[in-house]
Design a protein around this motif. Structure first.
Motif, PDB file in Angstrom:
ATOM      1  N   PRO A 121      -9.568 -15.800   6.806  1.00 30.18           N
ATOM      2  CA  PRO A 121      -8.381 -16.500   7.311  1.00 30.18           C
ATOM      3  C   PRO A 121      -7.805 -15.860   8.568  1.00 30.18           C
ATOM      4  CG  PRO A 121      -8.271 -16.318   4.929  1.00 30.18           C
ATOM      5  CD  PRO A 121      -9.416 -15.461   5.369  1.00 30.18           C
ATOM      6  N   ARG A 122      -7.874 -14.543   8.671  1.00 27.99           N
ATOM      7  CA  ARG A 122      -7.348 -13.869   9.863  1.00 27.99           C
ATOM      8  C   ARG A 122      -8.212 -14.168  11.082  1.00 27.99           C
ATOM      9  NH1 ARG A 122      -5.711  -7.765   8.273  1.00 27.99           N
ATOM     10  NH2 ARG A 122      -4.884  -7.885  10.415  1.00 27.99           N
ATOM     11  N   ILE A 123      -9.514 -14.224  10.876  1.00 32.62           N
ATOM     12  CA  ILE A 123     -10.401 -14.579  11.984  1.00 32.62           C
ATOM     13  C   ILE A 123     -10.127 -16.008  12.443  1.00 32.62           C
ATOM     14  CG2 ILE A 123     -12.810 -15.033  12.594  1.00 32.62           C
ATOM     15  CD1 ILE A 123     -13.585 -12.678  10.802  1.00 32.62           C
ATOM     16  N   LEU A 124      -9.972 -16.921  11.489  1.00 28.06           N
ATOM     17  CA  LEU A 124      -9.720 -18.318  11.838  1.00 28.06           C
ATOM     18  C   LEU A 124      -8.350 -18.518  12.487  1.00 28.06           C
ATOM     19  CD1 LEU A 124     -11.210 -20.101   8.690  1.00 28.06           C
ATOM     20  CD2 LEU A 124     -12.223 -19.920  10.971  1.00 28.06           C
ATOM     21  N   ALA A 125      -7.434 -17.577  12.254  1.00 30.87           N
ATOM     22  CA  ALA A 125      -6.119 -17.645  12.906  1.00 30.87           C
ATOM     23  C   ALA A 125      -6.151 -17.067  14.311  1.00 30.87           C
ATOM     24  CB  ALA A 125      -5.079 -16.905  12.066  1.00 30.87           C
ATOM     25  N   GLY A 126      -7.335 -16.618  14.738  1.00 29.63           N
ATOM     26  CA  GLY A 126      -7.487 -16.138  16.103  1.00 29.63           C
ATOM     27  C   GLY A 126      -7.284 -14.654  16.288  1.00 29.63           C
ATOM     28  N   GLU A 127      -7.187 -13.908  15.186  1.00 31.62           N
ATOM     29  CA  GLU A 127      -7.000 -12.469  15.313  1.00 31.62           C
ATOM     30  C   GLU A 127      -8.328 -11.776  15.627  1.00 31.62           C
ATOM     31  OE1 GLU A 127      -4.965 -10.720  12.033  1.00 31.62           O
ATOM     32  OE2 GLU A 127      -3.210 -12.030  12.216  1.00 31.62           O
ATOM     33  N   GLN A 128      -8.303 -10.857  16.565  1.00 30.14           N
ATOM     34  CA  GLN A 128      -9.472 -10.047  16.914  1.00 30.14           C
ATOM     35  C   GLN A 128      -9.365  -8.756  16.099  1.00 30.14           C
ATOM     36  OE1 GLN A 128     -11.743 -10.971  19.405  1.00 30.14           O
ATOM     37  NE2 GLN A 128     -13.022  -9.131  19.465  1.00 30.14           N
ATOM     38  N   LEU A 129     -10.117  -8.694  15.013  1.00 31.55           N
ATOM     39  CA  LEU A 129      -9.962  -7.585  14.079  1.00 31.55           C
ATOM     40  C   LEU A 129     -10.710  -6.345  14.553  1.00 31.55           C
ATOM     41  CD1 LEU A 129     -10.301  -9.467  10.674  1.00 31.55           C
ATOM     42  CD2 LEU A 129      -8.226  -8.840  11.905  1.00 31.55           C
ATOM     43  N   SER A 130     -10.101  -5.200  14.317  1.00 31.89           N
ATOM     44  CA  SER A 130     -10.690  -3.914  14.662  1.00 31.89           C
ATOM     45  C   SER A 130     -11.089  -3.180  13.383  1.00 31.89           C
ATOM     46  CB  SER A 130      -9.677  -3.059  15.431  1.00 31.89           C
ATOM     47  OG  SER A 130      -8.576  -2.730  14.586  1.00 31.89           O
ATOM     48  N   ARG A 131     -11.804  -2.081  13.549  1.00 30.66           N
ATOM     49  CA  ARG A 131     -12.142  -1.274  12.378  1.00 30.66           C
ATOM     50  C   ARG A 131     -10.877  -0.785  11.672  1.00 30.66           C
ATOM     51  NH1 ARG A 131     -15.576   1.545   9.414  1.00 30.66           N
ATOM     52  NH2 ARG A 131     -15.059   3.684   8.800  1.00 30.66           N
ATOM     53  N   LYS A 132      -9.843  -0.467  12.452  1.00 33.38           N
ATOM     54  CA  LYS A 132      -8.586  -0.019  11.863  1.00 33.38           C
ATOM     55  C   LYS A 132      -8.001  -1.089  10.946  1.00 33.38           C
ATOM     56  CE  LYS A 132      -3.992   1.749  13.127  1.00 33.38           C
ATOM     57  NZ  LYS A 132      -3.088   2.088  14.263  1.00 33.38           N
ATOM     58  N   ASP A 133      -8.101  -2.369  11.357  1.00 34.79           N
ATOM     59  CA  ASP A 133      -7.602  -3.464  10.523  1.00 34.79           C
ATOM     60  C   ASP A 133      -8.350  -3.519   9.188  1.00 34.79           C
ATOM     61  OD1 ASP A 133      -5.713  -4.501  12.385  1.00 34.79           O
ATOM     62  OD2 ASP A 133      -7.344  -5.461  13.489  1.00 34.79           O
ATOM     63  N   ILE A 134      -9.664  -3.320   9.231  1.00 37.04           N
ATOM     64  CA  ILE A 134     -10.467  -3.368   8.012  1.00 37.04           C
ATOM     65  C   ILE A 134     -10.157  -2.169   7.129  1.00 37.04           C
ATOM     66  CG2 ILE A 134     -12.800  -3.457   7.075  1.00 37.04           C
ATOM     67  CD1 ILE A 134     -11.950  -5.963   8.647  1.00 37.04           C
ATOM     68  N   VAL A 135     -10.066  -0.979   7.734  1.00 37.02           N
ATOM     69  CA  VAL A 135      -9.768   0.236   6.976  1.00 37.02           C
ATOM     70  C   VAL A 135      -8.424   0.119   6.270  1.00 37.02           C
ATOM     71  CG1 VAL A 135      -9.205   2.695   7.229  1.00 37.02           C
ATOM     72  CG2 VAL A 135     -11.219   1.751   8.371  1.00 37.02           C
ATOM     73  N   ALA A 136      -7.453  -0.524   6.922  1.00 41.13           N
ATOM     74  CA  ALA A 136      -6.111  -0.656   6.338  1.00 41.13           C
ATOM     75  C   ALA A 136      -6.118  -1.469   5.049  1.00 41.13           C
ATOM     76  CB  ALA A 136      -5.163  -1.293   7.352  1.00 41.13           C
ATOM     77  N   LEU A 137      -7.176  -2.251   4.828  1.00 37.44           N
ATOM     78  CA  LEU A 137      -7.254  -3.062   3.613  1.00 37.44           C
ATOM     79  C   LEU A 137      -7.527  -2.226   2.373  1.00 37.44           C
ATOM     80  CD1 LEU A 137      -9.358  -6.064   4.975  1.00 37.44           C
ATOM     81  CD2 LEU A 137      -6.905  -6.030   4.505  1.00 37.44           C
ATOM     82  N   GLY A 138      -7.849  -0.944   2.560  1.00 37.01           N
ATOM     83  CA  GLY A 138      -8.142  -0.093   1.414  1.00 37.01           C
ATOM     84  C   GLY A 138      -6.979   0.033   0.451  1.00 37.01           C
ATOM     85  N   HIS A 139      -5.749   0.058   0.985  1.00 37.63           N
ATOM     86  CA  HIS A 139      -4.572   0.104   0.119  1.00 37.63           C
ATOM     87  C   HIS A 139      -4.332  -1.291  -0.447  1.00 37.63           C
ATOM     88  CE1 HIS A 139       0.042   0.871  -0.333  1.00 37.63           C
ATOM     89  NE2 HIS A 139      -0.608   0.992  -1.475  1.00 37.63           N
ATOM     90  N   GLY A 140      -4.701  -1.484  -1.694  1.00 37.64           N
ATOM     91  CA  GLY A 140      -4.639  -2.807  -2.306  1.00 37.64           C
ATOM     92  C   GLY A 140      -5.996  -3.477  -2.361  1.00 37.64           C
TER      93      GLY A 140
END
Length: 340
Positions: free
Chosen positions: A302-321
């Protein structure tokens, strides 16, 4: 708060409930805390025995709780947010469309540091349906100063905004399904139907699905073919583990794509890969996406489809939860999975 004669109270705000007693019949509130006194109320108040009232006077620079909540909600809300209320001083913010909920957490925290202002939301970065309640706001006292609301407005203007629902792009999705067992027809493909349904739910369409064997060259050619067909997003399924036959990560890298991450602190979804090929997102989806109701797919796509350019930091942040509790009955998205 101040005490004034009841005859002078028109237009002021009651600071407390006022009880009316009818002997032998009833006892209850004639006027509730927060009521704005009108000229028609004066006679009733005198009959009850109220010669003086504790009130807030908006003329002294105070704003009633209802108006304050509306102003805070209006200042904080960005695109695709509607309001309900105020009810008992609270305004509820609701999604006006299906889309990605985006909250400026830093701005939200700054807003809540202002004394007497409260603003609570559900978690950010999740797909929400039109009509879902997302947040509520109110002030604590019956009235607050104009100065406080100006401070709140300044914080909201500095945010991006505090809360919004981003529309999702209706993407043309290309799917590459790897695996010699599927390519040869030994087993039936189960991934394609699942992905078509998941993308349809998000408003996108799978335009083509190409089956390839466990060969780097075939997978690379399939990805480039889908780019030539006009795919906005490419999903490669299968071959994501460290097994010698699983070459999908190598194949995606061999296309010339920039690898953002191979691996994510998400369970299910640890073997996820994200890359960009000439600006086109390419995702390597592990088998868990096919079997679990909620997985890395639901947190990232959903974040990609909303036009967000995701970084490794964005993916790493998903670890909490990022740990799914595998409940007997899945309640996602009404649970903690993927929400920090």
């Amino acid at each position: 708060m101040k005490a004034i004669p009841v005859e002078q109270a028109v237009g002021t705000v009651l600071c407390h409930d006022i009880t009316r007693i009818v002997p032998g019949e009833s006892k209850g509130p004639a006027f509730r805390r927060g009521h704005v006194v009108t000229g028609q109320d004066i006679s009733t108040l005198l009959d009850i025995g109220k010669a003086n009232l504790y009130v807030y006077d908006p003329k002294d620079g105070y704003v009633h709780e209802d108006e304050a909540a509306i102003r805070i909600a209006s200042a904080a809300a960005g695109q695709n947010i509607t309001f309900d209320g105020p009810t008992e001083g609270k305004v509820t913010l609701t999604a006006a469309i299906d889309g990605l909920l985006s909250i400026d957490v830093e701005g939200l925290t700054s807003l809540n540091t202002l004394e007497d202002i409260t603003f609570g939301t559900i978690h950010s970065n999740q797909f929400v349906r039109k009509g879902r309640a997302l947040a509520g706001t109110r002030v604590i006292p019956l009235a607050v100063t104009e100065e406080l609301l100006m401070k709140a407005g300044n914080i909201c203007r500095a945010s991006k905004p505090v809360i919004q629902v981003k529309p999702l792009k209706s993407a043309k999705v290309g799917v590459v399904t790897t695996g010699s067992e599927v390519y040869s027809g030994r087993i039936k493909d189960g991934f394609g139907p699942v992905l078509k349904n998941k993308f349809k739910t998000l408003g996108s369409t799978v335009i083509d699905q190409i089956f390839v064997s466990d060969e780097v060259e075939m997978t690379v050619a399939a990805i480039h073919s889908l780019v030539a067909e006009g795919a906005d997003l490419i999903a490669v399924t299968g071959g994501m583990s460290v097994d010698p036959d699983d070459v999908t990560p190598s194949a995606i890298k061999s296309t010339g794509a920039d690898i953002v991450t191979y691996g994510a602190p998400i369970f299910p979804g640890a073997m996820f890969l994200l890359a960009y090929l000439g600006g086109i997102p390419v995702v390597g989806l592990p088998g868990c996406v096919m079997y679990y109701k909620a997985s890395i797919f639901d947190l990232v796509i959903p974040r990609i489809l909303a036009g967000e350019q995701l970084s490794r930091k964005d993916i790493v942040a998903l670890g909490h939860g990022g740990f799914c509790e595998s409940c007997d009955k899945c309640r996602y998205p009404v649970c903690g999975f993927g929400k920090a």
